[in-house]
Design a protein around this motif. Structure first.
Motif, PDB file in Angstrom:
ATOM      1  N   GLN A 129       0.802  -1.221   0.000  1.00 44.77           N
ATOM      2  CA  GLN A 129       0.000   0.000   0.000  1.00 44.77           C
ATOM      3  C   GLN A 129       0.835   1.273   0.000  1.00 44.77           C
ATOM      4  N   THR A 133       0.187   5.164  -2.193  1.00 45.08           N
ATOM      5  CA  THR A 133       0.273   6.566  -1.763  1.00 45.08           C
ATOM      6  C   THR A 133       1.478   7.263  -2.398  1.00 45.08           C
ATOM      7  N   ALA A 168      -6.277  -1.388   2.352  1.00 43.30           N
ATOM      8  CA  ALA A 168      -5.565  -0.692   3.426  1.00 43.30           C
ATOM      9  C   ALA A 168      -5.596   0.821   3.264  1.00 43.30           C
ATOM     10  N   VAL A 169      -5.592   1.314   2.021  1.00 46.88           N
ATOM     11  CA  VAL A 169      -5.559   2.762   1.799  1.00 46.88           C
ATOM     12  C   VAL A 169      -6.918   3.411   1.994  1.00 46.88           C
ATOM     13  N   THR A 173      -5.735   6.380   8.118  1.00 43.23           N
ATOM     14  CA  THR A 173      -4.468   5.842   8.610  1.00 43.23           C
ATOM     15  C   THR A 173      -4.358   4.411   8.118  1.00 43.23           C
ATOM     16  N   MET A 174      -3.168   4.037   7.664  1.00 44.44           N
ATOM     17  CA  MET A 174      -2.969   2.662   7.192  1.00 44.44           C
ATOM     18  C   MET A 174      -1.669   2.119   7.770  1.00 44.44           C
ATOM     19  N   TYR A 176       1.869   0.906   7.278  1.00 50.66           N
ATOM     20  CA  TYR A 176       2.806   1.357   6.250  1.00 50.66           C
ATOM     21  C   TYR A 176       3.998   0.406   6.135  1.00 50.66           C
ATOM     22  N   GLY A 198      -3.366   7.039   4.959  1.00 51.68           N
ATOM     23  CA  GLY A 198      -3.921   6.410   3.773  1.00 51.68           C
ATOM     24  C   GLY A 198      -4.617   7.456   2.927  1.00 51.68           C
TER      25      GLY A 198
END
Length: 405
Positions: A129, A133, A168-169, A173-174, A176, A198
């Motif tokens: 993920q 981003t 997840a994105v 917040t994800m 990382y 995210g």
């Protein structure tokens, strides 16, 4: 270079894209299809729902394989699957790992942005993920033209779907660069390291994670939620999707289910040596169930309607115990065993395991029935929806971690 990016990128992104800012300001009218990973090509229910929400037969769907290590063949496979289900899908050539391509230039290509904007849906593949981003958010933390086009699709009523990393994105917040689940329990999470911003499609009040029950990831989501102040978390299992409509109703679609984590009344003891939490509430949402994120109300699937379980004298009264609560589907199995038992409490144990570099440590997970606990069951096939079990987690010395009497 990747290490430098991991240190700097999340920090500028946190400043430029605060959690949930996009979702609150943009007032999206579309839907999300959040898939827990491992989506099978023959999962008709999920693929058909994506196509339907994108506009039905012939709907244009933009496919991003930005998370993949080898984007081109991954995108081609997803395009093929979507076409089999009647969509007019196309690949968006935008990925950090895409050969012979400048992802920064592609992300702000007006023609590419227009192509995405003209679609009725968007699909993000699995992978890493952080690559999503990195590809879609500018170095200064602002949205690229293509990411803004994705938001336009969502705003105007289209669907944004994501599998695994693409799931997840979805939250603001994800994870990382996460550690193992147990190491996260042991050491916690830090902004810009284990967690980072995210894309925030679901808003700033719900944390999303994937591969959830198969990999015991509920135990890593709770520390992350506490760190960022989330009250609610949704973890979706493999080959299963959460479909979130514009009214923020979540429907479970697919082969398994999702876990709802409620920390609105949870507490921690800062004086305790080690991670701990008391009075968390967890619920297992099964295929066909609907949960309203606005009203926090639950509607069981048609197969379970009117089939609320009631205590009866024939229930067993054996100890309810799991020696490896982080094991594959162990949490749901423990929840099911508890609701089919006269006992009011179940215990699960998590350890670092043999052969790990971490010193041995034990966490005890205690599930308890309360007067708010409810369960529904279907007959064929047999399955359960389980609501409002209390969860307490505390560290133990090895000598204290014993099987319940």
């Amino acid at each position: 270079m990747r290490m430098l990016f991991r240190c700097l990128f999340p920090l500028v992104l946190m400043l430029a894209v605060p959690p949930g800012a996009g979702a609150a300001a943009d007032e999206p009218q579309g839907s999300l299809v959040i898939i827990g990973g491992g989506l099978r090509p023959d999962n008709d229910a999920v693929w058909q729902r994506i196509v339907q929400l994108a506009g039905g037969q012939g709907a244009r769907i933009a496919v991003f394989a930005s998370a993949a290590a080898d984007p081109a063949p991954v995108a081609a496979a997803i395009v093929d699957y979507l076409k089999r289900y009647g969509a007019d899908a196309f690949q968006v050539p935008l990925a950090v790992k895409l050969a012979d391509s400048d992802f920064r230039q592609a992300a702000d290509d007006p023609l590419l942005a227009d192509a995405v904007r003209g679609a009725g849906g968007v699909f993000f593949s699995g992978g890493d993920q952080a690559r999503i981003t990195q590809a879609l958010v500018r170095a200064d933390g602002s949205r690229s033209a293509v990411l803004e086009a994705v938001w336009d699709v969502y705003r105007k009523g289209g669907v944004v779907a994501g599998n695994s990393a693409g799931a997840a994105v979805m939250s603001s917040t994800m994870f990382y660069a996460p550690k193992t689940v147990f190491a996260t329990l042991r050491g916690g999470v830090r902004d810009g390291e284990e967690i980072a911003p995210g894309l925030g499609f679901i808003g700033d009040d719900v944390f999303v994670d994937q591969h959830f029950l198969v990999r015991g990831r509920f135990a890593r989501m709770i520390p992350a939620m506490l760190t960022k102040g989330y009250k609610y978390g949704l973890g979706i299992d493999e080959n299963t999707a959460m479909v979130v409509d514009s009214r923020r109703r979540v429907e479970i679609v697919g082969s398994k289910g999702a876990l709802l984590v409620d920390l609105s009344h949870a507490t921690t003891d800062p004086a305790s040596a080690g991670f701990n939490i008391a009075n968390a509430v967890i619920s297992y949402l099964d295929n066909g169930d609907i949960y309203d994120l606005t009203t926090h109300s639950f509607t069981p699937s048609k197969a379970k309607a009117g089939r609320r379980l009631k205590p009866h004298k024939d229930l067993v009264a054996d100890p309810v115990f799991s020696p490896d609560i982080l094991g594959r589907n162990a949490l749901v199995q423990l929840m099911e065993s508890l609701i089919n038992n006269r006992r009011s409490e179940a215990i699960g144990i998590a350890t670092s395991g043999r052969g790990t570099p971490l010193p041995e440590l034990v966490f005890q997970f205690t599930l308890s029935k309360t007067r708010d606990s409810v369960a529904y069951a279907s007959v064929a096939p047999p399955s359960y929806s389980i609501l409002n079990l209390r969860l307490d987690i505390r560290p133990l010395d090895l000598g204290q971690a014993t099987r319940p009497e």
